[in-house]
Design an enzyme around this catalytic site. Structure first.
Site, mmCIF file in Angstrom:
data_model
loop_
_atom_site.group_PDB
_atom_site.id
_atom_site.type_symbol
_atom_site.label_atom_id
_atom_site.label_comp_id
_atom_site.label_asym_id
_atom_site.label_seq_id
_atom_site.Cartn_x
_atom_site.Cartn_y
_atom_site.Cartn_z
ATOM 1 C CG ASP A 1 -2.022 0.831 1.363
ATOM 2 O OD1 ASP A 1 -2.848 0.679 0.419
ATOM 3 O OD2 ASP A 1 -2.563 1.368 2.306
ATOM 4 C CE1 TYR B 1 6.165 3.833 4.059
ATOM 5 C CE2 TYR B 1 7.144 4.812 1.950
ATOM 6 C CZ TYR B 1 7.127 3.982 3.063
ATOM 7 O OH TYR B 1 8.316 3.131 3.257
ATOM 8 C CG PHE C 1 9.391 -1.196 1.074
ATOM 9 C CD1 PHE C 1 8.958 -0.991 2.277
ATOM 10 C CD2 PHE C 1 9.175 -1.936 0.148
ATOM 11 C CE1 PHE C 1 8.447 -1.996 3.025
ATOM 12 C CE2 PHE C 1 8.532 -2.988 0.744
ATOM 13 C CZ PHE C 1 8.249 -3.145 1.818
ATOM 14 C CG HIS D 1 6.486 -6.374 6.098
ATOM 15 N ND1 HIS D 1 6.954 -5.016 6.596
ATOM 16 C CD2 HIS D 1 6.028 -6.037 4.966
ATOM 17 C CE1 HIS D 1 6.682 -4.066 5.853
ATOM 18 N NE2 HIS D 1 5.907 -4.714 4.832
#
Length: 223
Positions: free
Chosen positions: A66, A68, A79, A188
């Protein structure tokens, strides 16, 4: 809607843009904007991963979930954050593992564009999000689109390294032909899970070892 996307991707995905589900995504975004909702990233950045990493250049795929959802952060690369924005915790952990694995210095910013330019395709499963509402666009059709993207890479390319971090990314494994590509899995990099197998995974050096073994130039991870 005319999607502004690199020609190499336009050729691979042209059949998707005319499908009703994709038109529904566009309609959903337009409707929310008319209602005054703030959507990240900006429209010009929604397909940034595709425009920075042409289909022909892909060597590595990193899959995020998703964008930010804070102001100024998202710019269409998973990221990654824009210059001037502090790197979020997951990205800090990525840099820590990169340093421990390869000795690459930890940068003073969180913009991963230089990776993307070298063939690291930084794909989020959802390409948009409402401000302050994580996963708010996860059910509007993006998953179908990005699953197709992963399948096209698997089908039409060879010797790509897929870095699947966390359970969500690992669920995409079924879309990838493991006879043709390398899949590397780890926890993760979030602070909640990084100590459960992300730290010590050595994915960055393993990626380059594989690429070199296939006669492909390795990634310079230094930013």
């Amino acid at each position: 809607m005319e999607v502004k996307i690199d020609e190499s991707w336009k050729n691979v995905l042209k059949s998707e843009f005319s499908q009703s589900y994709f038109e529904q995504i566009v309609l959903h975004l337009k409707t929310e904007k008319k209602q005054g909702k703030i959507i990240y990233p900006l429209g010009s950045h929604i397909f940034n991963a595709f425009n920075t990493t042409p289909f022909t250049d892909i060597k590595v795929v990193i899959l995020g979930q998703d964008p930010y959802h804070g102001a100024g952060q998202a710019h269409g690369l998973c990221f990654s954050v824009q210059h001037g924005i502090a790197p979020p915790p997951s990205l800090i952990n990525i840099f820590k593992e990169l340093y421990e694995d390869t000795g690459t210095p930890i940068p003073n910013h969180g913009n991963l564009t230089e990776w993307a330019k070298q063939g690291v395709f930084l794909l989020n499963a959802s390409l948009t999000v409402r401000a302050g509402e994580p996963m708010s666009h996860s059910k509007i059709g993006w998953a179908r689109f990005t699953d197709t993207v992963i399948q096209k890479i698997s089908q039409q390319k060879e010797n790509v390294v897929f870095l699947l971090w966390g359970k969500f990314a690992q669920e995409k494994r079924m879309l990838i032909d493991e006879q043709k590509h390398l899949i590397l899995k780890a926890a993760h990099p979030s602070p909640l899970s990084a100590h459960a197998g992300f730290f010590g995974c050595r994915h960055f050096s393993k990626t380059n070892e594989y690429l070199v073994s296939k006669g492909i130039d390795p990634i310079n991870w230094q930013l």
